[in-house]
Design a protein around this motif. Structure first.
Motif, PDB file in Angstrom:
ATOM      1  N   GLN A   1       0.822  -1.213   0.000  1.00 44.08           N
ATOM      2  CA  GLN A   1       0.000   0.000   0.000  1.00 44.08           C
ATOM      3  C   GLN A   1       0.855   1.262   0.000  1.00 44.08           C
ATOM      4  O   GLN A   1       0.590   2.186  -0.769  1.00 44.08           O
ATOM      5  N   THR A   2       1.873   1.302   0.834  1.00 45.21           N
ATOM      6  CA  THR A   2       2.683   2.526   0.927  1.00 45.21           C
ATOM      7  C   THR A   2       3.528   2.755  -0.326  1.00 45.21           C
ATOM      8  O   THR A   2       3.823   3.899  -0.663  1.00 45.21           O
ATOM      9  N   ARG A   3       3.889   1.682  -1.024  1.00 43.41           N
ATOM     10  CA  ARG A   3       4.673   1.810  -2.271  1.00 43.41           C
ATOM     11  C   ARG A   3       3.784   1.807  -3.500  1.00 43.41           C
ATOM     12  O   ARG A   3       4.244   1.941  -4.604  1.00 43.41           O
ATOM     13  N   GLN A   4       2.480   1.627  -3.288  1.00 44.42           N
ATOM     14  CA  GLN A   4       1.494   1.586  -4.366  1.00 44.42           C
ATOM     15  C   GLN A   4       1.934   0.638  -5.494  1.00 44.42           C
ATOM     16  O   GLN A   4       2.004   1.022  -6.655  1.00 44.42           O
ATOM     17  N   LEU A   5       2.238  -0.600  -5.107  1.00 44.99           N
ATOM     18  CA  LEU A   5       2.669  -1.582  -6.106  1.00 44.99           C
ATOM     19  C   LEU A   5       1.534  -1.794  -7.104  1.00 44.99           C
ATOM     20  O   LEU A   5       0.405  -2.101  -6.710  1.00 44.99           O
ATOM     21  N   PRO A   6       1.822  -1.641  -8.396  1.00 44.30           N
ATOM     22  CA  PRO A   6       0.758  -1.675  -9.409  1.00 44.30           C
ATOM     23  C   PRO A   6       0.392  -3.059  -9.921  1.00 44.30           C
ATOM     24  O   PRO A   6      -0.516  -3.201 -10.727  1.00 44.30           O
ATOM     25  N   PHE A   7       1.097  -4.075  -9.462  1.00 43.75           N
ATOM     26  CA  PHE A   7       0.869  -5.433  -9.969  1.00 43.75           C
ATOM     27  C   PHE A   7       0.270  -6.302  -8.875  1.00 43.75           C
ATOM     28  O   PHE A   7       0.097  -5.862  -7.729  1.00 43.75           O
ATOM     29  N   LYS A   8      -0.025  -7.539  -9.235  1.00 41.22           N
ATOM     30  CA  LYS A   8      -0.610  -8.485  -8.286  1.00 41.22           C
ATOM     31  C   LYS A   8       0.430  -8.856  -7.228  1.00 41.22           C
ATOM     32  O   LYS A   8       1.577  -9.162  -7.549  1.00 41.22           O
ATOM     33  N   VAL A   9       0.018  -8.847  -5.974  1.00 47.91           N
ATOM     34  CA  VAL A   9       0.872  -9.278  -4.871  1.00 47.91           C
ATOM     35  C   VAL A   9       0.140 -10.425  -4.186  1.00 47.91           C
ATOM     36  O   VAL A   9      -1.032 -10.307  -3.837  1.00 47.91           O
ATOM     37  N   ALA A  10       0.854 -11.541  -4.021  1.00 48.05           N
ATOM     38  CA  ALA A  10       0.262 -12.737  -3.437  1.00 48.05           C
ATOM     39  C   ALA A  10       1.042 -13.164  -2.199  1.00 48.05           C
ATOM     40  O   ALA A  10       2.247 -12.908  -2.093  1.00 48.05           O
ATOM     41  N   LEU A  11       0.357 -13.829  -1.305  1.00 46.98           N
ATOM     42  CA  LEU A  11       0.988 -14.398  -0.117  1.00 46.98           C
ATOM     43  C   LEU A  11       1.168 -15.900  -0.340  1.00 46.98           C
ATOM     44  O   LEU A  11       0.267 -16.563  -0.852  1.00 46.98           O
ATOM     45  N   ASP A  12       2.321 -16.403   0.044  1.00 46.95           N
ATOM     46  CA  ASP A  12       2.580 -17.853  -0.019  1.00 46.95           C
ATOM     47  C   ASP A  12       2.690 -18.349   1.417  1.00 46.95           C
ATOM     48  O   ASP A  12       3.756 -18.752   1.874  1.00 46.95           O
ATOM     49  N   THR A  13       1.573 -18.312   2.149  1.00 49.95           N
ATOM     50  CA  THR A  13       1.586 -18.583   3.583  1.00 49.95           C
ATOM     51  C   THR A  13       2.013 -19.999   3.939  1.00 49.95           C
ATOM     52  O   THR A  13       2.562 -20.229   5.007  1.00 49.95           O
ATOM     53  N   SER A  14       1.809 -20.946   3.032  1.00 50.67           N
ATOM     54  CA  SER A  14       2.211 -22.328   3.312  1.00 50.67           C
ATOM     55  C   SER A  14       3.585 -22.672   2.737  1.00 50.67           C
ATOM     56  O   SER A  14       4.155 -23.709   3.081  1.00 50.67           O
ATOM     57  N   GLY A  15       4.084 -21.841   1.830  1.00 47.61           N
ATOM     58  CA  GLY A  15       5.349 -22.137   1.163  1.00 47.61           C
ATOM     59  C   GLY A  15       5.192 -23.070  -0.029  1.00 47.61           C
ATOM     60  O   GLY A  15       6.171 -23.423  -0.680  1.00 47.61           O
ATOM     61  N   GLU A  16       3.954 -23.452  -0.340  1.00 49.42           N
ATOM     62  CA  GLU A  16       3.696 -24.398  -1.431  1.00 49.42           C
ATOM     63  C   GLU A  16       4.073 -23.836  -2.801  1.00 49.42           C
ATOM     64  O   GLU A  16       4.586 -24.564  -3.653  1.00 49.42           O
ATOM     65  N   ILE A  17       3.836 -22.555  -3.008  1.00 48.21           N
ATOM     66  CA  ILE A  17       4.168 -21.961  -4.312  1.00 48.21           C
ATOM     67  C   ILE A  17       5.681 -21.950  -4.512  1.00 48.21           C
ATOM     68  O   ILE A  17       6.176 -22.329  -5.576  1.00 48.21           O
ATOM     69  N   ALA A  18       6.416 -21.551  -3.477  1.00 52.41           N
ATOM     70  CA  ALA A  18       7.887 -21.557  -3.567  1.00 52.41           C
ATOM     71  C   ALA A  18       8.401 -22.971  -3.825  1.00 52.41           C
ATOM     72  O   ALA A  18       9.322 -23.168  -4.640  1.00 52.41           O
ATOM     73  N   ARG A  19       7.817 -23.967  -3.168  1.00 54.58           N
ATOM     74  CA  ARG A  19       8.217 -25.367  -3.408  1.00 54.58           C
ATOM     75  C   ARG A  19       7.928 -25.771  -4.849  1.00 54.58           C
ATOM     76  O   ARG A  19       8.736 -26.428  -5.505  1.00 54.58           O
ATOM     77  N   SER A  20       6.774 -25.371  -5.356  1.00 55.29           N
ATOM     78  CA  SER A  20       6.385 -25.733  -6.719  1.00 55.29           C
ATOM     79  C   SER A  20       7.330 -25.145  -7.764  1.00 55.29           C
ATOM     80  O   SER A  20       7.513 -25.719  -8.831  1.00 55.29           O
ATOM     81  N   PHE A  21       7.911 -24.008  -7.469  1.00 52.80           N
ATOM     82  CA  PHE A  21       8.848 -23.360  -8.387  1.00 52.80           C
ATOM     83  C   PHE A  21      10.285 -23.812  -8.143  1.00 52.80           C
ATOM     84  O   PHE A  21      11.223 -23.086  -8.449  1.00 52.80           O
ATOM     85  N   GLY A  22      10.456 -24.993  -7.598  1.00 53.98           N
ATOM     86  CA  GLY A  22      11.803 -25.543  -7.425  1.00 53.98           C
ATOM     87  C   GLY A  22      12.424 -25.243  -6.078  1.00 53.98           C
ATOM     88  O   GLY A  22      13.631 -25.045  -5.973  1.00 53.98           O
TER      89      GLY A  22
END
Length: 176
Positions: free
Chosen positions: A114-135
């Motif tokens: 919010q403070t940096r007004q990021l213009p793209f999608k920001v996602a949370l990987d709360t379980s770490g599953e996405i990071a695992r899936s990407f190697g």
């Protein structure tokens, strides 16, 4: 006066055979490099606003997936250039998903976004599953550039050289 006799190789076929073998190996390597590109994993990102975005829904677009953390000095340093890169290429069809690592507190990610007004999608990987899936992404920042066909074109560990990244994006976005 003695006559010199030119040396004749006992195996005149050897040199052309070596050249042919080297060329064949180079062609084989090039084929394997480009024919067996690794596809991006099928994952679903949950954005900060609760939307679900799957990698399959992004097929047909060039996508950057950036693993980062608010506690990562290099991530924070590169983020303005990531925003600039996104803004430069979004009109040509670039999609961008910034994935916060599982150890990053969600309220920190939300505040930073919010403070940096990021213009793209920001996602949370709360379980770490996405990071695992990407190697098993563990180092931040790690950025993947994914082509329109869903294949990973490049993986950057650490801050990318942005001139090179922009050339890659131009080429990928122009591809049919």
């Amino acid at each position: 006066m003695t006559a010199t006799v030119p040396a004749v190789s006992p195996r005149p076929w050897l040199k052309p055979a070596i050249v042919a073998a080297v060329l064949l190996a180079a062609v084989g390597f090039a084929y394997l490099t480009f024919a067996t590109r690794v596809k991006a994993p099928e994952v679903t990102f949950i954005t900060l606003d609760g939307h679900k975005v799957s990698t399959s829904s992004l097929r047909g677009k060039v996508v950057m997936v950036n693993f980062w953390a608010t506690s990562c000095v290099t991530c924070v340093k590169e983020m303005p250039q990531m925003v600039e890169t996104y803004n430069k290429f979004k009109g040509n069809g670039l999609e961008f998903v910034a994935v916060a690592m599982k150890y990053d507190p969600p309220n920190y990610v939300l505040n930073y976004t919010q403070t940096r007004q990021l213009p793209f999608k920001v996602a949370l990987d709360t379980s770490g599953e996405i990071a695992r899936s990407f190697g098993d992404v563990a180092l931040t920042p790690t950025t993947f550039v994914i082509g329109k066909d869903g294949a990973i074109l490049k993986r950057y560990v650490g801050e990318p050289e942005f001139g090179e990244l922009h050339l890659l994006l131009q080429k990928a976005l122009a591809a049919g």
